[in-house]
Motif scaffolding. Structure first.
Motif, PDB file in Angstrom:
ATOM      1  N   ALA A 109       8.920  21.463  -1.545  1.00 28.41           N
ATOM      2  CA  ALA A 109       8.223  20.597  -0.590  1.00 28.41           C
ATOM      3  C   ALA A 109       6.714  20.815  -0.672  1.00 28.41           C
ATOM      4  O   ALA A 109       5.930  19.857  -0.609  1.00 28.41           O
ATOM      5  CB  ALA A 109       8.724  20.875   0.821  1.00 28.41           C
ATOM      6  N   ALA A 110       6.297  22.066  -0.806  1.00 23.99           N
ATOM      7  CA  ALA A 110       4.872  22.372  -0.939  1.00 23.99           C
ATOM      8  C   ALA A 110       4.300  21.733  -2.191  1.00 23.99           C
ATOM      9  O   ALA A 110       3.202  21.154  -2.179  1.00 23.99           O
ATOM     10  CB  ALA A 110       4.674  23.887  -0.969  1.00 23.99           C
ATOM     11  N   HIS A 111       5.050  21.799  -3.272  1.00 26.36           N
ATOM     12  CA  HIS A 111       4.612  21.213  -4.543  1.00 26.36           C
ATOM     13  C   HIS A 111       4.485  19.701  -4.419  1.00 26.36           C
ATOM     14  O   HIS A 111       3.514  19.095  -4.897  1.00 26.36           O
ATOM     15  CB  HIS A 111       5.606  21.583  -5.645  1.00 26.36           C
ATOM     16  N   ARG A 112       5.460  19.061  -3.763  1.00 27.37           N
ATOM     17  CA  ARG A 112       5.417  17.610  -3.575  1.00 27.37           C
ATOM     18  C   ARG A 112       4.213  17.181  -2.748  1.00 27.37           C
ATOM     19  O   ARG A 112       3.645  16.106  -2.960  1.00 27.37           O
ATOM     20  CB  ARG A 112       6.690  17.125  -2.874  1.00 27.37           C
ATOM     21  N   ALA A 113       3.819  18.019  -1.797  1.00 28.87           N
ATOM     22  CA  ALA A 113       2.744  17.662  -0.869  1.00 28.87           C
ATOM     23  C   ALA A 113       1.353  17.968  -1.407  1.00 28.87           C
ATOM     24  O   ALA A 113       0.359  17.708  -0.730  1.00 28.87           O
ATOM     25  CB  ALA A 113       2.951  18.387   0.458  1.00 28.87           C
ATOM     26  N   GLY A 114       1.272  18.535  -2.609  1.00 29.59           N
ATOM     27  CA  GLY A 114      -0.030  18.830  -3.188  1.00 29.59           C
ATOM     28  C   GLY A 114      -0.599  20.181  -2.808  1.00 29.59           C
ATOM     29  O   GLY A 114      -1.786  20.451  -3.029  1.00 29.59           O
ATOM     30  N   ILE A 115       0.227  21.050  -2.240  1.00 28.56           N
ATOM     31  CA  ILE A 115      -0.204  22.413  -1.903  1.00 28.56           C
ATOM     32  C   ILE A 115      -0.488  23.186  -3.196  1.00 28.56           C
ATOM     33  O   ILE A 115       0.200  23.012  -4.205  1.00 28.56           O
ATOM     34  CB  ILE A 115       0.892  23.130  -1.088  1.00 28.56           C
ATOM     35  N   LEU A 142      -5.515  24.054   1.261  1.00 30.16           N
ATOM     36  CA  LEU A 142      -4.353  23.735   0.426  1.00 30.16           C
ATOM     37  C   LEU A 142      -3.397  24.924   0.326  1.00 30.16           C
ATOM     38  O   LEU A 142      -2.803  25.176  -0.714  1.00 30.16           O
ATOM     39  CB  LEU A 142      -4.809  23.275  -0.963  1.00 30.16           C
ATOM     40  N   THR A 143      -3.266  25.636   1.436  1.00 28.48           N
ATOM     41  CA  THR A 143      -2.389  26.802   1.492  1.00 28.48           C
ATOM     42  C   THR A 143      -1.312  26.578   2.548  1.00 28.48           C
ATOM     43  O   THR A 143      -1.603  26.131   3.655  1.00 28.48           O
ATOM     44  CB  THR A 143      -3.197  28.069   1.847  1.00 28.48           C
ATOM     45  N   ALA A 144      -0.062  26.871   2.198  1.00 30.33           N
ATOM     46  CA  ALA A 144       1.058  26.759   3.135  1.00 30.33           C
ATOM     47  C   ALA A 144       1.710  28.120   3.282  1.00 30.33           C
ATOM     48  O   ALA A 144       1.671  28.949   2.362  1.00 30.33           O
ATOM     49  CB  ALA A 144       2.070  25.729   2.649  1.00 30.33           C
ATOM     50  N   VAL A 145       2.341  28.350   4.440  1.00 35.14           N
ATOM     51  CA  VAL A 145       2.884  29.677   4.723  1.00 35.14           C
ATOM     52  C   VAL A 145       4.228  29.565   5.432  1.00 35.14           C
ATOM     53  O   VAL A 145       4.472  28.625   6.183  1.00 35.14           O
ATOM     54  CB  VAL A 145       1.877  30.489   5.585  1.00 35.14           C
ATOM     55  N   THR A 146       5.107  30.526   5.163  1.00 36.09           N
ATOM     56  CA  THR A 146       6.368  30.632   5.889  1.00 36.09           C
ATOM     57  C   THR A 146       6.701  32.102   6.063  1.00 36.09           C
ATOM     58  O   THR A 146       6.293  32.945   5.254  1.00 36.09           O
ATOM     59  CB  THR A 146       7.511  29.901   5.153  1.00 36.09           C
ATOM     60  N   GLY A 147       7.442  32.411   7.121  1.00 36.94           N
ATOM     61  CA  GLY A 147       7.818  33.799   7.371  1.00 36.94           C
ATOM     62  C   GLY A 147       7.981  34.058   8.861  1.00 36.94           C
ATOM     63  O   GLY A 147       7.312  33.438   9.685  1.00 36.94           O
ATOM     64  N   GLU A 148       8.894  34.953   9.183  1.00 41.56           N
ATOM     65  CA  GLU A 148       9.106  35.355  10.584  1.00 41.56           C
ATOM     66  C   GLU A 148       8.134  36.469  10.934  1.00 41.56           C
ATOM     67  O   GLU A 148       7.832  37.333  10.097  1.00 41.56           O
ATOM     68  CB  GLU A 148      10.547  35.827  10.779  1.00 41.56           C
ATOM     69  N   ILE A 149       7.648  36.460  12.166  1.00 37.11           N
ATOM     70  CA  ILE A 149       6.683  37.473  12.602  1.00 37.11           C
ATOM     71  C   ILE A 149       7.304  38.363  13.672  1.00 37.11           C
ATOM     72  O   ILE A 149       8.161  37.918  14.452  1.00 37.11           O
ATOM     73  CB  ILE A 149       5.399  36.790  13.146  1.00 37.11           C
ATOM     74  N   THR A 150       6.882  39.627  13.706  1.00 38.46           N
ATOM     75  CA  THR A 150       7.336  40.558  14.746  1.00 38.46           C
ATOM     76  C   THR A 150       6.145  40.928  15.630  1.00 38.46           C
ATOM     77  O   THR A 150       4.988  40.650  15.293  1.00 38.46           O
ATOM     78  CB  THR A 150       7.919  41.848  14.147  1.00 38.46           C
ATOM     79  N   PRO A 196       0.826  -1.211   0.000  1.00 39.13           N
ATOM     80  CA  PRO A 196       0.000   0.000   0.000  1.00 39.13           C
ATOM     81  C   PRO A 196       0.860   1.261   0.000  1.00 39.13           C
ATOM     82  O   PRO A 196       1.996   1.246   0.478  1.00 39.13           O
ATOM     83  CB  PRO A 196      -0.804  -0.113   1.309  1.00 39.13           C
ATOM     84  N   PRO A 197       0.346   2.374  -0.531  1.00 31.82           N
ATOM     85  CA  PRO A 197       1.105   3.627  -0.551  1.00 31.82           C
ATOM     86  C   PRO A 197       1.548   4.044   0.836  1.00 31.82           C
ATOM     87  O   PRO A 197       0.825   3.884   1.818  1.00 31.82           O
ATOM     88  CB  PRO A 197       0.105   4.634  -1.145  1.00 31.82           C
ATOM     89  N   LYS A 198       2.761   4.584   0.911  1.00 29.55           N
ATOM     90  CA  LYS A 198       3.318   5.026   2.197  1.00 29.55           C
ATOM     91  C   LYS A 198       2.926   6.457   2.531  1.00 29.55           C
ATOM     92  O   LYS A 198       2.947   6.857   3.700  1.00 29.55           O
ATOM     93  CB  LYS A 198       4.843   4.917   2.161  1.00 29.55           C
ATOM     94  N   TYR A 199       2.603   7.230   1.510  1.00 28.70           N
ATOM     95  CA  TYR A 199       2.268   8.633   1.732  1.00 28.70           C
ATOM     96  C   TYR A 199       0.994   8.986   0.989  1.00 28.70           C
ATOM     97  O   TYR A 199       0.743   8.505  -0.109  1.00 28.70           O
ATOM     98  CB  TYR A 199       3.405   9.554   1.248  1.00 28.70           C
ATOM     99  N   GLU A 200       0.192   9.822   1.603  1.00 28.65           N
ATOM    100  CA  GLU A 200      -1.024  10.311   0.985  1.00 28.65           C
ATOM    101  C   GLU A 200      -1.065  11.827   1.122  1.00 28.65           C
ATOM    102  O   GLU A 200      -0.420  12.396   2.000  1.00 28.65           O
ATOM    103  CB  GLU A 200      -2.261   9.696   1.657  1.00 28.65           C
ATOM    104  N   LEU A 201      -1.840  12.461   0.250  1.00 34.37           N
ATOM    105  CA  LEU A 201      -1.983  13.913   0.313  1.00 34.37           C
ATOM    106  C   LEU A 201      -2.957  14.240   1.444  1.00 34.37           C
ATOM    107  O   LEU A 201      -4.166  14.314   1.242  1.00 34.37           O
ATOM    108  CB  LEU A 201      -2.483  14.464  -1.035  1.00 34.37           C
ATOM    109  N   GLU A 202      -2.412  14.407   2.658  1.00 34.38           N
ATOM    110  CA  GLU A 202      -3.220  14.553   3.860  1.00 34.38           C
ATOM    111  C   GLU A 202      -3.444  16.000   4.262  1.00 34.38           C
ATOM    112  O   GLU A 202      -4.096  16.269   5.274  1.00 34.38           O
ATOM    113  CB  GLU A 202      -2.551  13.819   5.020  1.00 34.38           C
TER     114      GLU A 202
END
Length: 308
Positions: free
Chosen positions: A254-260, A229-237, A110-116
């Motif tokens: 990584a976002a592209h691989r995960a289906g983001i 299906l939105t991912a975010v990165t950034g430092e906050i003040t 069975p698949p080891k990874y799914e788009l969760e």
């Protein structure tokens, strides 16, 4: 070396550092076609006359059975397919093996990874963040929950000092904006908040999860789910400014691989998108922000009023 921190500064100063980014899906397919498959055919005493491994099947192996920046595990999975094929041919069951998407489970299980991603962020208090690791970019889920208490902040997930301080900053920012967000300020006096980043055995540090942590807290306290299906990165003040972070190419891959589908980045990281492959940029929608208010508008869009 995957980590520069362990190299003494005087020695590092005399070295030329070569940074190798993760591969895209198309690059992995080409590496598999040119090198990995021929090498494993030879290692298992097979030829292309003995086995058919179409490109679409290799793509399914990459997405469902590996989650990596490189191709080490991909070669291991291809080797597993070859072993099963070699066994069947040696037993006289067939002269040629046709590997298809429908029978791939017979070779690899069975698949080891799914788009969760969509499932994980369906509940309030969970936001998808992006992280850089020595082996490439990864997505991470920032989870927040609340319970009756006295205003304590609990942090778990093997977080480093910088990440802990980032979470403290995120909570202070949310408290300062509570009335604007429609959150009762008294809740911070009668409630304990617990922030957790799964994969508890893996150390995590750095300020780049600041925006994601802030959004997770807002999601929890407003009782609204984040965009799935939105991912975010950034430092906050403390003032709600979003500062640039590193490892943008690896995080986007990584976002592209995960289906983001959509990625929120600091505006000052716009120049780093030049390093992202064109096919990946076309597959994703990017939002460049300067303040937390912009992130809030993207992750928690205004609900449309129903017409009577």
């Amino acid at each position: 070396a995957n980590v520069l921190d362990t190299i003494p500064p005087p020695l590092l100063d005399r070295m030329e550092v070569l940074e190798l980014s993760g591969y895209t899906l198309q690059e992995k397919l080409e590496i598999a076609r040119r090198y990995l498959i021929p090498r494993q055919l030879k290692a298992h005493g097979l030829t292309r006359r003995n086995i058919s491994l179409p490109k679409r099947v290799v793509a399914r192996i990459i997405t469902d059975y590996t989650r990596e920046a490189g191709v080490r595990n991909l070669e291991r999975e291809i080797a597993s397919v070859m072993r099963v094929a070699a066994k069947r041919i040696a037993l006289g069951e067939t002269k040629k093996i046709e590997v298809t998407i429908s029978n791939l489970r017979e070779f690899l299980g069975p698949p080891k990874y799914e788009l969760e991603v969509a499932e994980r962020v369906r509940v309030p208090g969970v936001v998808t963040g992006l992280a850089w690791t020595p082996t490439g970019g990864e997505i991470l889920f920032i989870e927040a929950t609340k319970m009756e208490g006295s205003g304590k902040l609990i942090l778990t997930g093997k977080l480093g000092d910088v990440m802990k301080e980032s979470a403290q900053t995120a909570l202070s920012l949310v408290r300062s904006k509570a009335r604007d967000l429609g959150i009762d300020p008294k809740i911070f006096q009668t409630t304990d908040i617990h922030i957790h980043v799964p994969s508890g055995a893996v150390p995590k540090d750095g300020p780049s999860a600041g925006v994601a942590t802030t959004l997770a807290l807002i999601s929890l306290l407003m009782e609204r789910s984040a965009a799935p299906l939105t991912a975010v990165t950034g430092e906050i003040t403390l003032r709600g400014q979003v500062l640039p972070v590193g490892g943008i190419k690896e995080k986007v891959l990584a976002a592209h691989r995960a289906g983001i589908k959509e990625v929120i980045l600091p505006k000052r990281n716009k120049k780093d998108l030049e390093d992202v492959p064109e096919d990946v940029k076309k597959a994703l929608k990017f939002h460049l922000i300067q303040t937390i208010d912009e992130a809030i508008a993207l992750v928690f869009p205004k609900r449309k009023k129903r017409k009577r």
